[in-house]
Design a protein around this motif. Sequence first.
Motif, PDB file in Angstrom:
ATOM      1  N   ASP A 218      38.157  63.127  -1.859  1.00 47.06           N
ATOM      2  CA  ASP A 218      37.423  62.554  -2.980  1.00 47.06           C
ATOM      3  C   ASP A 218      36.173  63.384  -3.268  1.00 47.06           C
ATOM      4  O   ASP A 218      35.383  63.651  -2.359  1.00 47.06           O
ATOM      5  CB  ASP A 218      37.023  61.115  -2.643  1.00 47.06           C
ATOM      6  N   GLN A 365      40.774  59.856  -6.788  1.00 45.91           N
ATOM      7  CA  GLN A 365      39.948  60.134  -7.963  1.00 45.91           C
ATOM      8  C   GLN A 365      40.575  61.242  -8.800  1.00 45.91           C
ATOM      9  O   GLN A 365      40.517  61.213 -10.031  1.00 45.91           O
ATOM     10  CB  GLN A 365      38.548  60.542  -7.514  1.00 45.91           C
ATOM     11  N   VAL A 368      43.190  59.821 -11.017  1.00 43.33           N
ATOM     12  CA  VAL A 368      42.548  59.072 -12.107  1.00 43.33           C
ATOM     13  C   VAL A 368      42.008  60.033 -13.160  1.00 43.33           C
ATOM     14  O   VAL A 368      42.244  59.864 -14.364  1.00 43.33           O
ATOM     15  CB  VAL A 368      41.414  58.189 -11.559  1.00 43.33           C
ATOM     16  N   VAL A 375      43.008  53.079 -14.351  1.00 42.30           N
ATOM     17  CA  VAL A 375      42.369  52.123 -13.446  1.00 42.30           C
ATOM     18  C   VAL A 375      41.009  51.703 -13.985  1.00 42.30           C
ATOM     19  O   VAL A 375      40.444  52.343 -14.877  1.00 42.30           O
ATOM     20  CB  VAL A 375      42.161  52.720 -12.034  1.00 42.30           C
ATOM     21  N   GLU A 376      40.502  50.630 -13.418  1.00 46.22           N
ATOM     22  CA  GLU A 376      39.086  50.300 -13.482  1.00 46.22           C
ATOM     23  C   GLU A 376      38.522  50.610 -12.108  1.00 46.22           C
ATOM     24  O   GLU A 376      39.204  50.442 -11.096  1.00 46.22           O
ATOM     25  CB  GLU A 376      38.887  48.822 -13.825  1.00 46.22           C
ATOM     26  N   GLN A 377      37.293  51.076 -12.059  1.00 48.28           N
ATOM     27  CA  GLN A 377      36.734  51.455 -10.766  1.00 48.28           C
ATOM     28  C   GLN A 377      35.262  51.148 -10.671  1.00 48.28           C
ATOM     29  O   GLN A 377      34.564  51.001 -11.686  1.00 48.28           O
ATOM     30  CB  GLN A 377      36.969  52.944 -10.495  1.00 48.28           C
ATOM     31  N   LYS A 399      34.075  52.824  -2.787  1.00 52.59           N
ATOM     32  CA  LYS A 399      34.666  53.009  -4.116  1.00 52.59           C
ATOM     33  C   LYS A 399      35.994  52.256  -4.137  1.00 52.59           C
ATOM     34  O   LYS A 399      36.768  52.330  -3.184  1.00 52.59           O
ATOM     35  CB  LYS A 399      34.892  54.494  -4.403  1.00 52.59           C
ATOM     36  N   PHE A 401      39.448  51.103  -6.685  1.00 47.73           N
ATOM     37  CA  PHE A 401      40.238  51.253  -7.909  1.00 47.73           C
ATOM     38  C   PHE A 401      41.157  50.039  -8.056  1.00 47.73           C
ATOM     39  O   PHE A 401      41.796  49.620  -7.081  1.00 47.73           O
ATOM     40  CB  PHE A 401      41.128  52.501  -7.860  1.00 47.73           C
ATOM     41  N   CYS A 402      41.244  49.494  -9.271  1.00 48.73           N
ATOM     42  CA  CYS A 402      42.206  48.419  -9.529  1.00 48.73           C
ATOM     43  C   CYS A 402      42.861  48.632 -10.882  1.00 48.73           C
ATOM     44  O   CYS A 402      42.338  49.348 -11.748  1.00 48.73           O
ATOM     45  CB  CYS A 402      41.552  47.043  -9.465  1.00 48.73           C
ATOM     46  N   GLY A 412      41.126  53.144  -2.721  1.00 48.36           N
ATOM     47  CA  GLY A 412      39.727  53.011  -2.372  1.00 48.36           C
ATOM     48  C   GLY A 412      39.253  54.147  -1.493  1.00 48.36           C
ATOM     49  O   GLY A 412      40.054  54.868  -0.880  1.00 48.36           O
TER      50      GLY A 412
END
Length: 464
Positions: A218, A365, A368, A375-377, A399, A401-402, A412
């Motif tokens: 990440d 990440q 994404v 995602v929302e993060q 961190k 992510f969903c 995460g």
Amino acid sequence: MTHVAIIGGGPGGYEAALVAAQLGAQVTLVDSDGIGGSAVLTDCVPSKTLIATAEVMADLEVADELGITVHDAEGDVAKRTTVDLGKVNRRVLSLARAQSHDIAERLDRDGIRRVAGRGRLDGTRSVVATLDDGSEERIEADTVLVATGAAPRTLPTAQPDGERILTWEQVYDLEERPEHLIVVGSGVTGAEFAGAYNALGLEVTLVSSRDRVLPGEDPDAAEVLEEVFKRRGMTVLGKSRMASVTRDGDRVTVALEDGREVVGSHCLLALGSVPNTADMGLEEAGVTLGKGGFIEVDRVSRTSVQGVYAAGDCTGVFMLASVAAMQGRIAMWHALGDAVSPLDLSIVSSNVFTAPEIATVGCSQKAVDEGEIEVEQVMLPLATNARAKMQGVQEGFVKMFCRPGTGIVVGGVVVAPRASELIHALSIAVAEKLTVDDLALTFTVYPSMSGSVAEAARRLHHVR
């Protein structure tokens, strides 16, 4: 009775042997390097034991803040707190041998026959073991598992000598502290050793061919770690590709491709791994080898040859001991007719054992940012966590992510002391497809680092 022959006694091999024995198979395990393999004898167990000592030294960094004096009047910690590297390494090797012995005893108790020798395929259902005295033993089997692991990668221009130019398997022979250690390679192995030796009070230079340390991790986490390394006095040379490593007496010179040179007392090569698949009769038996000599397998560990499976680092799938063990178990569940779920890399958690640790699970990440997943993060600094303040933790974050709409947790990152423990809650959430609200509604202890996991989930709450 089904006869299973396993080549290699590392996590992929010994875990497979235990499962096969549990399912009623007759099991023969052929191993030449010692039960536990590199994970136990030269890699995971030794390196993390060394790092455990380094963590104690790193913790002293905030001693003053906690009201503890560990330095002299000039503020020099090292003058009052010293490290006996020889003693550390003797403990490292002792613990590795003890762990290997414990695993071997478990294999013996479960009725698994162990053969000390180098195994190779002879056809698709025969394993030939070359024993220590040069004689050979042929083992006929219904199912064969290859779990021979991997070895440190070297280059013609950077050859280890076991004294001053070292691989990560050779560092535990050091009795005296290196004056200046140059670590070549800034992946997980390079970063872990560089961080550990820096914390032990050594002068360390980390040579990275990429623009940052941990290029595969990440980016936010890698940025935090690089800043920590520099703050602790490590020299980090980014975008600096090694051309050669040479030794002249007690001096080692790392030449860079841009003409610069770095001179130190020792050099640790962390250049990746190569699979132990040569001269094993694999291709002759029809087993397909991919790029770099890694064995190609599917998600239930099957090779291209019926009845021949492979597990662990020799497959290059995901070079973690936990993945090797799971590949070995899956192979036996599949081969012996038990219920089996294919390997799912999307739920694998991993950890970089630096200070702070970096733990990850699920989507990254990078995925994404490149639009592979929507995602929302949220990223929550540990600076607001009460327990972190109490312990003098200066860096780190959680961190998460969903998925939009559903709020299902898909990944995460945790950067913190003992992140390897904190990631477990996120690993369960990803594996079981829990939502951020499931995490947010779960009680956490106050104060605790895990409270930040629940807080991150609350910040991603989906109004119903």
